[in-house]
Design a protein around this motif. Structure first.
Motif, PDB file in Angstrom:
ATOM      1  N   PHE A 142      32.635  18.318 -34.022  1.00  0.00           N
ATOM      2  CA  PHE A 142      32.439  18.058 -35.436  1.00  0.00           C
ATOM      3  C   PHE A 142      32.915  19.284 -36.196  1.00  0.00           C
ATOM      4  N   ILE A 143      33.823  19.088 -37.162  1.00  0.00           N
ATOM      5  CA  ILE A 143      34.348  20.209 -37.935  1.00  0.00           C
ATOM      6  C   ILE A 143      33.963  20.065 -39.401  1.00  0.00           C
ATOM      7  N   SER A 144      33.874  21.217 -40.046  1.00  0.00           N
ATOM      8  CA  SER A 144      33.668  21.280 -41.484  1.00  0.00           C
ATOM      9  C   SER A 144      34.551  22.394 -42.020  1.00  0.00           C
ATOM     10  N   THR A 145      35.462  22.048 -42.953  1.00  0.00           N
ATOM     11  CA  THR A 145      36.388  23.026 -43.486  1.00  0.00           C
ATOM     12  C   THR A 145      36.695  22.730 -44.945  1.00  0.00           C
ATOM     13  N   ASN A 146      37.107  23.754 -45.682  1.00  0.00           N
ATOM     14  CA  ASN A 146      37.517  23.563 -47.077  1.00  0.00           C
ATOM     15  C   ASN A 146      38.874  24.219 -47.354  1.00  0.00           C
ATOM     16  N   THR A 147      39.669  24.367 -46.286  1.00  0.00           N
ATOM     17  CA  THR A 147      41.000  24.938 -46.446  1.00  0.00           C
ATOM     18  C   THR A 147      42.057  24.000 -45.884  1.00  0.00           C
ATOM     19  N   ALA A 148      43.271  24.126 -46.381  1.00  0.00           N
ATOM     20  CA  ALA A 148      44.382  23.306 -45.898  1.00  0.00           C
ATOM     21  C   ALA A 148      44.703  23.636 -44.445  1.00  0.00           C
ATOM     22  N   GLU A 149      44.652  24.916 -44.072  1.00  0.00           N
ATOM     23  CA  GLU A 149      44.929  25.294 -42.692  1.00  0.00           C
ATOM     24  C   GLU A 149      43.877  24.745 -41.744  1.00  0.00           C
ATOM     25  N   GLY A 150      42.635  24.698 -42.196  1.00  0.00           N
ATOM     26  CA  GLY A 150      41.592  24.115 -41.377  1.00  0.00           C
ATOM     27  C   GLY A 150      41.819  22.635 -41.142  1.00  0.00           C
ATOM     28  N   ARG A 151      42.314  21.923 -42.156  1.00  0.00           N
ATOM     29  CA  ARG A 151      42.603  20.495 -41.999  1.00  0.00           C
ATOM     30  C   ARG A 151      43.743  20.257 -41.024  1.00  0.00           C
ATOM     31  N   ASP A 152      44.677  21.210 -40.933  1.00  0.00           N
ATOM     32  CA  ASP A 152      45.864  21.025 -40.100  1.00  0.00           C
ATOM     33  C   ASP A 152      45.652  21.403 -38.640  1.00  0.00           C
ATOM     34  N   LEU A 153      44.518  22.023 -38.315  1.00  0.00           N
ATOM     35  CA  LEU A 153      44.293  22.399 -36.924  1.00  0.00           C
ATOM     36  C   LEU A 153      44.197  21.195 -36.003  1.00  0.00           C
ATOM     37  N   HIS A 154      43.671  20.092 -36.511  1.00  0.00           N
ATOM     38  CA  HIS A 154      43.606  18.843 -35.736  1.00  0.00           C
ATOM     39  C   HIS A 154      43.708  17.682 -36.706  1.00  0.00           C
ATOM     40  N   THR A 155      44.497  16.646 -36.346  1.00  0.00           N
ATOM     41  CA  THR A 155      44.783  15.562 -37.297  1.00  0.00           C
ATOM     42  C   THR A 155      44.296  14.195 -36.865  1.00  0.00           C
ATOM     43  N   LYS A 156      43.901  14.021 -35.620  1.00  0.00           N
ATOM     44  CA  LYS A 156      43.449  12.714 -35.134  1.00  0.00           C
ATOM     45  C   LYS A 156      41.932  12.731 -35.008  1.00  0.00           C
ATOM     46  N   PHE A 157      41.267  11.870 -35.801  1.00  0.00           N
ATOM     47  CA  PHE A 157      39.813  11.895 -35.891  1.00  0.00           C
ATOM     48  C   PHE A 157      39.216  10.531 -35.581  1.00  0.00           C
ATOM     49  N   ILE A 158      37.995  10.564 -35.079  1.00  0.00           N
ATOM     50  CA  ILE A 158      37.217   9.333 -34.901  1.00  0.00           C
ATOM     51  C   ILE A 158      36.696   8.852 -36.242  1.00  0.00           C
ATOM     52  N   HIS A 159      36.220   9.788 -37.043  1.00  0.00           N
ATOM     53  CA  HIS A 159      35.708   9.453 -38.372  1.00  0.00           C
ATOM     54  C   HIS A 159      35.792  10.708 -39.233  1.00  0.00           C
ATOM     55  N   THR A 160      36.036  10.510 -40.528  1.00  0.00           N
ATOM     56  CA  THR A 160      36.136  11.640 -41.452  1.00  0.00           C
ATOM     57  C   THR A 160      35.251  11.411 -42.661  1.00  0.00           C
ATOM     58  N   TRP A 161      34.807  12.508 -43.256  1.00  0.00           N
ATOM     59  CA  TRP A 161      34.109  12.528 -44.539  1.00  0.00           C
ATOM     60  C   TRP A 161      34.773  13.635 -45.351  1.00  0.00           C
ATOM     61  N   GLY A 162      35.178  13.353 -46.557  1.00  0.00           N
ATOM     62  CA  GLY A 162      35.826  14.408 -47.314  1.00  0.00           C
ATOM     63  C   GLY A 162      36.135  14.017 -48.738  1.00  0.00           C
ATOM     64  N   ASN A 163      36.829  14.914 -49.420  1.00  0.00           N
ATOM     65  CA  ASN A 163      37.217  14.750 -50.819  1.00  0.00           C
ATOM     66  C   ASN A 163      38.710  14.475 -50.881  1.00  0.00           C
ATOM     67  N   LYS A 164      39.111  13.325 -51.423  1.00  0.00           N
ATOM     68  CA  LYS A 164      40.523  12.955 -51.477  1.00  0.00           C
ATOM     69  C   LYS A 164      41.336  13.901 -52.352  1.00  0.00           C
ATOM     70  N   TRP A 165      40.699  14.540 -53.303  1.00  0.00           N
ATOM     71  CA  TRP A 165      41.425  15.389 -54.254  1.00  0.00           C
ATOM     72  C   TRP A 165      41.303  16.879 -53.930  1.00  0.00           C
ATOM     73  N   GLY A 166      40.697  17.223 -52.825  1.00  0.00           N
ATOM     74  CA  GLY A 166      40.543  18.632 -52.464  1.00  0.00           C
ATOM     75  C   GLY A 166      40.741  18.847 -50.981  1.00  0.00           C
ATOM     76  N   ASN A 167      40.426  20.056 -50.511  1.00  0.00           N
ATOM     77  CA  ASN A 167      40.628  20.404 -49.114  1.00  0.00           C
ATOM     78  C   ASN A 167      39.374  20.229 -48.270  1.00  0.00           C
ATOM     79  N   SER A 168      38.260  19.842 -48.867  1.00  0.00           N
ATOM     80  CA  SER A 168      37.009  19.685 -48.131  1.00  0.00           C
ATOM     81  C   SER A 168      37.116  18.548 -47.125  1.00  0.00           C
ATOM     82  N   LEU A 169      36.707  18.827 -45.884  1.00  0.00           N
ATOM     83  CA  LEU A 169      36.802  17.824 -44.822  1.00  0.00           C
ATOM     84  C   LEU A 169      35.690  18.035 -43.811  1.00  0.00           C
TER      85      LEU A 169
END
Length: 394
Positions: free
Chosen positions: A352-379
């Motif tokens: 389970f990851i929690s990040t608010n940066t673009a680089e954090g989002r790019d570390l892994h791209t295939k997810f079982i489920h996501t929660w986040g903000n469509k207009w920001g970097n929070s994931l």
């Protein structure tokens, strides 16, 4: 003057009031006589009332008297108490006390206290059987069978019961439990558990130790749970980031995972449970590159050349500037022993990851489920990953 008795005249008969007065004076005389002899002898069962020694019904004889009830506005002194004693400041009992002793400041019992002592500040006694409650401290010069409750500290020799203190408990040996806001200390063995906000220390523990920072013991049969470090000669179930177990296992490992976070870690523990702490570097990020990891693990199905390790870890990747990346992982790692000192391991992980940066989002791209903000970097996301490494067992 007629000095002869008139036989026709009846003698006067005392009135009822006169009879009652005679009886009252007689009873008063008996009470006074009995009271004087009672005050001269140290007899049990007295009622002792006063202000402060020697201004009391027992006077200067009070240190030799046994009382079943004592009440003093300031302080009382006696030899033995067998019932209830109250003092506005302090009760002083030279020998034994049974029942309840209540004082706004302190109770002092020279020998055995059997019952309940309630002191606004402190209780001191030779040995105890029952319970002692103090706003600051309970001090027993001997053994205690029962419980000690204090706002600051409890001190005793052998305790067969429990000690509860806001700051520390001290005993030679404990057959029961110790609970303290800061420290529990036993010079010998503890049968049951120690729970402290900072540190527990004992010889052999036939139970468990739980401390906010550190546990120290020789042989522990139960769980050693500490916020940071456990130290013991023998402990199979330590739960701490660092576990220095003499008859346990310690190793230095190099691991990597699906995000290329490569860690240099120290694993330490007993035959079953162990702790993990490590630092590392992420080779995929440009800015957030420094990694830190901590967690707990367990060995299963242990053999000469194979065992199954399961680990629960938390890892943070930082730039120490802005943004954050945190990953929690449950890992299942089959491990194979190579010779006496080396072990290789690897397997899948649930992350389970929690990040608010673009680089954090790019570390892994295939997810079982996501929660986040469509207009920001929070994931926040859940996904399946993998990892492995090699360990040198010290």
């Amino acid at each position: 003057m007629n000095i002869f008795y008139n036989t026709k005249t009846k003698p006067s008969i005392p009135s009822n009031r006169f009879k009652t007065a005679i009886k009252a004076f007689g009873l008063a005389g008996l009470l006074i006589a009995g009271g004087n002899s009672f005050a001269q002898d140290a007899k049990p069962g007295k009622i002792h009332i006063g202000f402060v020694y020697p201004l009391s019904t027992n006077g200067t004889h009070a240190p030799l008297d046994t009382n079943r009830l004592s009440f003093h506005l300031l302080a009382g002194v006696s030899s033995v108490e067998t019932g209830f004693s109250f003092a506005g400041f302090s009760n002083i009992v030279r020998n034994e006390a049974k029942g309840i002793q209540f004082a706004a400041f302190s109770n002092h019992i020279g020998k055995k206290a059997e019952g309940v002592q309630i002191g606004g500040f402190a209780n001191t006694y030779g040995e105890g059987q029952g319970a002692a409650f103090a706003g600051f401290g309970n001090i027993s010069r001997g053994n205690v069978k029962g419980a000690q409750f204090a706002g600051f500290g409890n001190i005793a020799k052998a305790v067969d019961g429990a000690q509860f203190a806001g700051f520390f408990n001290q005993a030679t040996s404990v057959k029961g439990s110790q609970f303290a806001g800061f420290m529990n200390h036993s010079n010998k063995d503890v049968s049951c558990s120690q729970l402290a906000g900072f540190i527990n220390k004992a010889e052999n523990v036939n139970g468990s130790q739980f401390a906010g920072f550190i546990n120290i013991a020789k042989k522990v049969k139960g769980i050693q749970g500490a916020g940071f470090i456990n130290i013991a000669d023998s402990s199979d179930y330590p739960i701490g980031i660092i576990n220095l177990i003499k008859k346990g296992e310690k190793g230095i490992s190099v691991t990597t995972d699906e995000t290329t976070s490569t860690m240099l870690s120290f694993r330490s523990g007993g035959k079953v449970l162990y702790g993990i702490i490590g630092i590392g570097y992420n080779f995929k990020n440009k800015d957030e590159v420094y990694a830190m990891e901590a967690g707990f693990g367990a060995h299963w199905f242990q053999g000469k050349s194979f065992r199954l390790n399961t680990e629960l870890t938390g890892m943070s990747v930082e730039s120490f500037k802005a943004g954050e990346y945190f990953k929690s992982s449950l890992k299942v790692l089959p491990a194979f022993r190579i010779g006496k000192h080396f072990e290789v391991f690897g397997g899948p992980s649930l992350n389970f990851i929690s990040t608010n940066t673009a680089e954090g989002r790019d570390l892994h791209t295939k997810f079982i489920h996501t929660w986040g903000n469509k207009w920001g970097n929070s994931l926040q996301a859940l996904y399946i990953g993998y990892g492995g490494g090699i360990q040198f067992i010290l």
